[in-house]
Every structure is written in C-alpha cells, then in structure tokens.
Design an enzyme around this catalytic site. Structure first.
Site, PDB file in Angstrom:
ATOM      1  N   THR A   1      -2.722   1.614   6.419  1.00 18.38           N
ATOM      2  CA  THR A   1      -2.521   2.263   5.009  1.00 18.38           C
ATOM      3  C   THR A   1      -3.631   1.712   4.043  1.00 18.38           C
ATOM      4  O   THR A   1      -3.899   2.679   3.117  1.00 18.38           O
ATOM      5  CB  THR A   1      -1.227   1.560   4.612  1.00 18.38           C
ATOM      6  OG1 THR A   1      -0.081   1.714   5.529  1.00 18.38           O
ATOM      7  CG2 THR A   1      -0.559   2.557   3.527  1.00 18.38           C
TER       8      THR A   1
ATOM      9  N   CYS B   1      -5.534  -2.902   8.508  1.00 20.33           N
ATOM     10  CA  CYS B   1      -4.341  -2.318   8.046  1.00 20.33           C
ATOM     11  C   CYS B   1      -4.644  -0.867   7.854  1.00 20.33           C
ATOM     12  O   CYS B   1      -5.553  -0.514   7.134  1.00 20.33           O
ATOM     13  CB  CYS B   1      -4.218  -2.971   6.598  1.00 20.33           C
ATOM     14  SG  CYS B   1      -2.844  -2.012   5.690  1.00 20.33           S
TER      15      CYS B   1
ATOM     16  N   THR C   1       3.270   4.092   8.461  1.00 22.54           N
ATOM     17  CA  THR C   1       3.979   3.787   7.331  1.00 22.54           C
ATOM     18  C   THR C   1       3.938   5.186   6.834  1.00 22.54           C
ATOM     19  O   THR C   1       3.095   5.951   7.104  1.00 22.54           O
ATOM     20  CB  THR C   1       3.261   2.782   6.458  1.00 22.54           C
ATOM     21  OG1 THR C   1       2.147   3.344   6.011  1.00 22.54           O
ATOM     22  CG2 THR C   1       2.951   1.276   7.032  1.00 22.54           C
TER      23      THR C   1
ATOM     24  N   CYS D   1       0.242   1.658  12.419  1.00 21.11           N
ATOM     25  CA  CYS D   1       0.674   0.067  11.348  1.00 21.11           C
ATOM     26  C   CYS D   1       0.425  -1.021  12.229  1.00 21.11           C
ATOM     27  O   CYS D   1       0.834  -1.121  13.473  1.00 21.11           O
ATOM     28  CB  CYS D   1       1.861   0.152  10.950  1.00 21.11           C
ATOM     29  SG  CYS D   1       2.292  -1.224   9.922  1.00 21.11           S
TER      30      CYS D   1
ATOM     31  N   LYS E   1       7.559  -7.579   9.505  1.00 21.24           N
ATOM     32  CA  LYS E   1       7.122  -8.411   8.613  1.00 21.24           C
ATOM     33  C   LYS E   1       8.177  -9.622   8.429  1.00 21.24           C
ATOM     34  O   LYS E   1       7.529 -10.480   7.737  1.00 21.24           O
ATOM     35  CB  LYS E   1       7.040  -7.420   7.318  1.00 21.24           C
ATOM     36  CG  LYS E   1       5.686  -6.396   7.480  1.00 21.24           C
ATOM     37  CD  LYS E   1       5.761  -5.777   6.262  1.00 21.24           C
ATOM     38  CE  LYS E   1       4.332  -4.677   6.389  1.00 21.24           C
ATOM     39  NZ  LYS E   1       3.150  -5.433   6.088  1.00 21.24           N
TER      40      LYS E   1
ATOM     41  N   ARG F   1       0.916  -1.142  -0.113  1.00 15.91           N
ATOM     42  CA  ARG F   1      -0.020   0.028   0.090  1.00 15.91           C
ATOM     43  C   ARG F   1       0.641   1.203   0.035  1.00 15.91           C
ATOM     44  O   ARG F   1       0.410   2.033  -0.633  1.00 15.91           O
ATOM     45  CB  ARG F   1      -0.853   0.056   1.171  1.00 15.91           C
ATOM     46  CG  ARG F   1      -2.145  -0.783   1.073  1.00 15.91           C
ATOM     47  CD  ARG F   1      -1.841  -2.523   0.914  1.00 15.91           C
ATOM     48  NE  ARG F   1      -1.079  -2.892   2.427  1.00 15.91           N
ATOM     49  CZ  ARG F   1      -0.308  -3.889   2.240  1.00 15.91           C
ATOM     50  NH1 ARG F   1      -0.340  -4.624   1.162  1.00 15.91           N
ATOM     51  NH2 ARG F   1       0.119  -4.427   3.443  1.00 15.91           N
TER      52      ARG F   1
END
Length: 242
Positions: free
Chosen positions: A89, A87, A131, A201, A171, A53
């Site tokens: 973003t 999420c 982010t 995030c 991640k 994203r």
C-alpha cells in the site's frame, strides 16, 4: 557470491514490523552464499508510527508521505544506495517521494508484474488479496494492464470481512486466526478464474500458507528480495521508481 562493496540495501519498513522482519529473512534466504561475507549490506529503518496507508487513501487518516520521506533520509544518511519498501500500500505514495529521496527505489509491484510474465503455464488472469487502500489506488491494476494480465478482485463483503479481517489478525499477532479467512478469500478468487493469487499485502503470506491455495501464491516480498539480489549481482535496474 561476490557482493559489490558500493551497494547497500535500505529497507524502509515498520509497515508492519512483522512484515519487515519477514522481508529481511527472505532477503537473507534468497542470497546465495556460504558465509556471512556473502550476504548483502543492509540498513533497516522500521518505523511503526507511520500513519496507516489505507486510512490515508480512504481519506480517514493523515498522509504518511512526511514519514516516508523522513525514513528515506535516515536510510540515505546511513549509507543506503537503494531503497526497498516491503509494503504494497505504501507504493501508492512512491510517486510523491521518488523525486525527493535521492536514491533509486526498487518498485515491488512492478517487479511482481514482471515476475508474473515468467510463470509457466502463462498467467492470463491473476487474483489479488490486498488492503482496501491498495485496491482503491489501483496499484496492481495499472501494472498488470501493462503486461496484458487480467485481475480478479474480491467482492466488497469478502474484502471487508475476510481479507481486511485477516490482515488485521496478522498485525495483532493472530496468524492462526487469519488463515481460515484468507484461505476462503483466495478460494473465491480461484473460483472466478484466477490462475495465480497475489498476496498483495506483506502481512498476508504470514497468515496464508502457500499450500493452502491450489494455484501459485505470489509473495511480493519474496519477489522484491529476489530483485534486490539480482541487482547487486548484475547491476540490474529494472523496476526502479526513482
């Protein structure tokens, strides 16, 4: 708890997979009950092939909107009656899909803004770890402005070398490696006057323990889970984007 049989939560996930699993665990933990039957009926679509994203918002990658629409259709066809997107973003793309999904979307960022108005002592200024795509889209700025809450953001160096580095570490499965960089970034925000820090995030709470921050650490995934439980129990529709 008595759950209305008509409501089925659809989780549009995979962004990333660990954050989706964490969100479902939070949804379970926030649901009061003493048996399996007290919990919410839930459909999870976790699609990690959805394009990044932030890359899309910065013009460096494909638009994830078609994937989000496809996932929403999968959830609808599976029986979902409401959609949650764990999420932050991805919420930049909600306006593009909301009119086409055919289901209400509970808006996580809107729910966080409302939650901050309930915190006591009153929050006048919040810090945001998120982010670069979320920052660029101004998602939290827009919502917090509506409630008269100021926002403190990381400087460019902190954003690149601490916040995004920490998110990438989570991640990649390196939560311990993420902790130190995210804690430093949070501390910089509190030094600038943040009375609460938004873990904006869904990877951040996986790498930043709440007790590592000396002000309230607001977890949007947890706030979203609480909003869904309230909706099922009372029919609340605040925060919907559809």
């Amino acid at each position: 708890m008595t759950t209305p049989t008509s409501e089925i939560i659809g989780i549009l996930g995979g962004m990333g997979p660990a954050a989706t699993a964490d969100f479902y665990a939070k949804l379970v933990s926030m649901t009061p009950g003493s048996s399996d039957q007290d919990h919410l009926r839930t459909v999870i679509w976790s699609d990690p092939t959805i394009p990044d994203r932030t890359d899309a918002l910065l013009g460096d990658g494909p638009d994830p909107t078609p994937w989000l629409l496809d996932g929403s259709r999968v959830l609808r066809e599976a029986g979902a009656t409401v959609i949650a997107i764990p999420c932050n973003t991805a919420h930049a793309f909600v306006p593009r899909i909301a009119d086409h999904v055919g289901l209400p979307i509970v808006h996580m960022i809107g729910e966080v803004a409302r939650h901050l108005t309930t915190v006591r002592p009153r929050i006048h200024t919040a810090g945001l770890l998120a982010t670069t795509g979320t920052l660029r889209a101004g998602l939290y700025q827009e919502w917090l402005d509506r409630f008269g809450i100021g926002l403190v953001l990381p400087d460019a160096d902190t954003q690149d070398h601490e916040v995004m580095a920490g998110i990438r570490a989570v991640k990649a499965g390196d939560r311990d490696g993420a902790a130190a960089t995210l804690e430093r970034a949070a501390r910089r925000l509190t030094e600038q006057g943040a009375q609460a820090v938004i873990a904006g995030c869904t990877e951040i709470p996986l790498g930043l323990p709440a007790d590592a921050v000396d002000v309230p650490l607001v977890d949007p995934a947890l706030v979203l889970a609480q909003a869904l439980v309230r909706r099922v129990r009372s029919g609340t529709t605040a925060g919907e984007a559809a």
